[in-house]
Design a protein around this motif. Sequence first.
Motif, mmCIF file in Angstrom:
data_model
loop_
_atom_site.group_PDB
_atom_site.id
_atom_site.type_symbol
_atom_site.label_atom_id
_atom_site.label_comp_id
_atom_site.label_asym_id
_atom_site.label_seq_id
_atom_site.Cartn_x
_atom_site.Cartn_y
_atom_site.Cartn_z
ATOM 1 N N LEU A 401 0.805 -1.218 0.000
ATOM 2 C CA LEU A 401 0.000 0.000 0.000
ATOM 3 C C LEU A 401 0.840 1.271 0.000
ATOM 4 O O LEU A 401 0.461 2.282 -0.611
ATOM 5 N N LEU A 402 2.002 1.240 0.681
ATOM 6 C CA LEU A 402 2.817 2.458 0.824
ATOM 7 C C LEU A 402 4.149 2.327 0.083
ATOM 8 O O LEU A 402 4.297 2.804 -1.025
ATOM 9 N N ALA A 403 5.113 1.680 0.713
ATOM 10 C CA ALA A 403 6.447 1.541 0.108
ATOM 11 C C ALA A 403 7.228 0.480 0.873
ATOM 12 O O ALA A 403 6.820 0.054 1.967
ATOM 13 N N LEU A 404 8.383 0.062 0.320
ATOM 14 C CA LEU A 404 9.171 -0.989 0.961
ATOM 15 C C LEU A 404 9.687 -0.577 2.331
ATOM 16 O O LEU A 404 9.863 -1.412 3.222
ATOM 17 N N TRP A 405 9.938 0.733 2.521
ATOM 18 C CA TRP A 405 10.487 1.176 3.795
ATOM 19 C C TRP A 405 9.422 1.257 4.885
ATOM 20 O O TRP A 405 9.746 1.305 6.082
ATOM 21 N N ALA A 406 8.145 1.262 4.512
ATOM 22 C CA ALA A 406 7.072 1.547 5.467
ATOM 23 C C ALA A 406 6.953 0.521 6.595
ATOM 24 O O ALA A 406 6.803 0.913 7.770
ATOM 25 N N PRO A 407 6.983 -0.795 6.325
ATOM 26 C CA PRO A 407 6.806 -1.743 7.435
ATOM 27 C C PRO A 407 7.835 -1.565 8.543
ATOM 28 O O PRO A 407 7.479 -1.553 9.732
ATOM 29 N N ALA A 408 9.106 -1.423 8.177
ATOM 30 C CA ALA A 408 10.149 -1.315 9.189
ATOM 31 C C ALA A 408 10.122 0.047 9.884
ATOM 32 O O ALA A 408 10.203 0.122 11.122
ATOM 33 N N LEU A 409 10.000 1.123 9.121
ATOM 34 C CA LEU A 409 10.066 2.463 9.723
ATOM 35 C C LEU A 409 8.840 2.733 10.592
ATOM 36 O O LEU A 409 8.965 3.136 11.765
ATOM 37 N N ILE A 410 7.653 2.493 10.063
ATOM 38 C CA ILE A 410 6.434 2.749 10.827
ATOM 39 C C ILE A 410 6.319 1.766 11.990
ATOM 40 O O ILE A 410 6.025 2.160 13.130
ATOM 41 N N GLY A 411 6.561 0.476 11.709
ATOM 42 C CA GLY A 411 6.469 -0.523 12.773
ATOM 43 C C GLY A 411 7.473 -0.279 13.879
ATOM 44 O O GLY A 411 7.143 -0.393 15.068
ATOM 45 N N GLY A 412 8.710 0.055 13.510
ATOM 46 C CA GLY A 412 9.733 0.304 14.523
ATOM 47 C C GLY A 412 9.406 1.493 15.402
ATOM 48 O O GLY A 412 9.577 1.448 16.631
ATOM 49 N N ILE A 413 8.908 2.567 14.798
ATOM 50 C CA ILE A 413 8.534 3.757 15.581
ATOM 51 C C ILE A 413 7.376 3.425 16.529
ATOM 52 O O ILE A 413 7.362 3.848 17.695
ATOM 53 N N LEU A 414 6.402 2.646 16.040
ATOM 54 C CA LEU A 414 5.274 2.262 16.896
ATOM 55 C C LEU A 414 5.746 1.410 18.078
ATOM 56 O O LEU A 414 5.306 1.617 19.222
ATOM 57 N N ILE A 415 6.631 0.455 17.821
ATOM 58 C CA ILE A 415 7.157 -0.385 18.905
ATOM 59 C C ILE A 415 7.864 0.471 19.942
ATOM 60 O O ILE A 415 7.631 0.332 21.158
ATOM 61 N N LEU A 416 8.729 1.360 19.478
ATOM 62 C CA LEU A 416 9.474 2.223 20.398
ATOM 63 C C LEU A 416 8.521 3.070 21.224
ATOM 64 O O LEU A 416 8.661 3.179 22.451
ATOM 65 N N GLY A 417 7.520 3.661 20.577
ATOM 66 C CA GLY A 417 6.573 4.505 21.302
ATOM 67 C C GLY A 417 5.767 3.714 22.316
ATOM 68 O O GLY A 417 5.569 4.171 23.464
ATOM 69 N N ILE A 418 5.294 2.529 21.931
ATOM 70 C CA ILE A 418 4.502 1.710 22.852
ATOM 71 C C ILE A 418 5.332 1.299 24.061
ATOM 72 O O ILE A 418 4.859 1.345 25.209
ATOM 73 N N MET A 419 6.581 0.913 23.839
ATOM 74 C CA MET A 419 7.427 0.487 24.961
ATOM 75 C C MET A 419 7.720 1.653 25.904
ATOM 76 O O MET A 419 7.757 1.476 27.125
ATOM 77 N N LEU A 420 7.923 2.843 25.366
ATOM 78 C CA LEU A 420 8.162 4.003 26.233
ATOM 79 C C LEU A 420 6.928 4.313 27.082
ATOM 80 O O LEU A 420 7.042 4.691 28.250
ATOM 81 N N ILE A 421 5.752 4.118 26.499
ATOM 82 C CA ILE A 421 4.521 4.312 27.263
ATOM 83 C C ILE A 421 4.397 3.245 28.356
ATOM 84 O O ILE A 421 4.055 3.540 29.514
ATOM 85 N N LEU A 422 4.705 1.987 27.997
ATOM 86 C CA LEU A 422 4.589 0.896 28.963
ATOM 87 C C LEU A 422 5.602 1.024 30.097
ATOM 88 O O LEU A 422 5.359 0.542 31.214
ATOM 89 N N LEU A 423 6.733 1.648 29.821
ATOM 90 C CA LEU A 423 7.697 1.896 30.897
ATOM 91 C C LEU A 423 7.087 2.741 32.017
ATOM 92 O O LEU A 423 7.418 2.582 33.191
ATOM 93 N N ARG A 424 6.165 3.622 31.642
ATOM 94 C CA ARG A 424 5.534 4.511 32.627
ATOM 95 C C ARG A 424 4.241 3.940 33.185
ATOM 96 O O ARG A 424 3.864 4.257 34.328
ATOM 97 N N THR A 425 3.539 3.130 32.401
ATOM 98 C CA THR A 425 2.194 2.714 32.807
ATOM 99 C C THR A 425 2.133 1.292 33.368
ATOM 100 O O THR A 425 1.346 1.023 34.278
ATOM 101 N N ALA A 426 2.913 0.370 32.825
ATOM 102 C CA ALA A 426 2.875 -1.027 33.294
ATOM 103 C C ALA A 426 3.843 -1.184 34.466
ATOM 104 O O ALA A 426 4.844 -1.907 34.390
ATOM 105 N N ARG A 427 3.528 -0.556 35.568
ATOM 106 C CA ARG A 427 4.487 -0.460 36.677
ATOM 107 C C ARG A 427 4.728 -1.811 37.349
ATOM 108 O O ARG A 427 5.823 -2.086 37.834
ATOM 109 N N GLY A 428 3.700 -2.646 37.405
ATOM 110 C CA GLY A 428 3.883 -3.945 38.042
ATOM 111 C C GLY A 428 4.926 -4.780 37.321
ATOM 112 O O GLY A 428 5.818 -5.368 37.953
ATOM 113 N N PHE A 429 4.852 -4.838 36.009
ATOM 114 C CA PHE A 429 5.816 -5.614 35.233
ATOM 115 C C PHE A 429 7.204 -4.979 35.310
ATOM 116 O O PHE A 429 8.209 -5.693 35.365
ATOM 117 N N GLN A 430 7.273 -3.660 35.348
ATOM 118 C CA GLN A 430 8.575 -2.989 35.450
ATOM 119 C C GLN A 430 9.244 -3.279 36.788
ATOM 120 O O GLN A 430 10.469 -3.264 36.894
#
Length: 439
Positions: A401-430
């Motif tokens: 749908l987009l381009a060859l770079w899209a899966p890695a760039l968009i997916g990687g940014i989403l993973i990084l953002g989600i993990m940074l959020i979970l560092l603050r919110t999932a306190r029990g697991f941390q």
Amino acid sequence: MSGEPGARRRRLRELLVDTAPLRQSPAFAKLWTGTSIAQIGAQVTIVAVGLHVYELTHSTFAVSLVALWALGPMILAGFVGGALADVFDRRLVALVTAVAAWLSIGTMTVIAFLGVEATWPYYALAAINAASATIMGATRGAIIPRLLPTQLLPAAAALSGITMGAAITVGPAVAGVLVASVGVPWTYLLDAVLFTGAFLGILSLPRMRPDGERRSAGLGSVLESLRFLKRAPNVRATFVWDLIAMTLGTPRVVFPAAGALVLGGGPVTVGALTAAFAIGSLLSGLFSGPLGGVRRQGRAVTLAIAVFGACTALFGAVLLVTGLTDAPRDADTPLIPAIVLAGLALAGTGAADNVSAVFRTTILQAAAPDDVRGRMQGLFYVVVAGGPRVGDLIAGALATLLALWAPALIGGILILGIMLILLRTARGFQRYDAHAPTP
């Protein structure tokens, strides 16, 4: 001055993988050695089956059906096999499934020598082999905590990571050389011979019945494990975090097109990119000594997956920037600087993924009670088998749908953002403490 070389050697030993599990438990050492040998053969066959099916059909789609045929049996085997490991003697379960896996490889070898050209027997036998290997792996994961003290489980997981990294690095290369030189049947035969190593470790184990009261291995047992997972937030988090990484950060389906259209070099580049991930995983395992001292293992999982996301995004950025240049982009003209950068990014993802796997495996083995450990290991294999395949579908859709770079760039940014959020919110697991493991 004379003490400096000795101090450097001590620091190097502390950095290298901890081999204490091999020294302290002869049973684990034999199990690890046998598994290491067998996994190289397994990787040989995975590549050989793909090459064989392509040779018979000249169809990439037909090759993809090998994995598709195996997915359903692997998922079913993950649930059923885990239940079996929580009911019966785990040594017996591992031995029976090892025999099934070995017979499937042996049959594949025989029909290949006989020149059978229909593809369905190879699909079916590959599926049987994958299902058997899943049950055997889940059972093995439930056995290891009975062979080692809890504090050595991270080192055992790191040693297993080295095994898999070495197998993924060596196995495909050996398969390619053998298929090209002596043919597919002899390549299958090598796996049949190497797989006998699995019996070495299993036969040396003592009888090992699960702790707790006797139960059946039916649907009720599977449902019971899901109810346990609902009230076990730390164990559940290991699965959820891994699913996030695997579904959003699996750009391997773009490797062929990247080699042909963006980075150049064709199949050679594809092989280099694939090997880069395995090499990163292998190196992180070799230098995993400090991991055994980490107490906040949930936080370590989160940070490792954040690094995984960042490296995945870097790979996507290399494809994006390279695609915007006017440099030649045909299969015969590799863009070496871009390939090196892409390889380094993928090596980073492999290293981060292995670190995450070490801690996720340790949490699962240490926190899950023995009477449910087999089923949790089975679910672990379901996640490991299903997550990357869902990721392949997502990556393929984004690339189309987009381009060859899209899966890695968009997916990687989403993973990084989600993990940074979970560092603050999932306190029990941390706050999960390796010195006081709780599910």
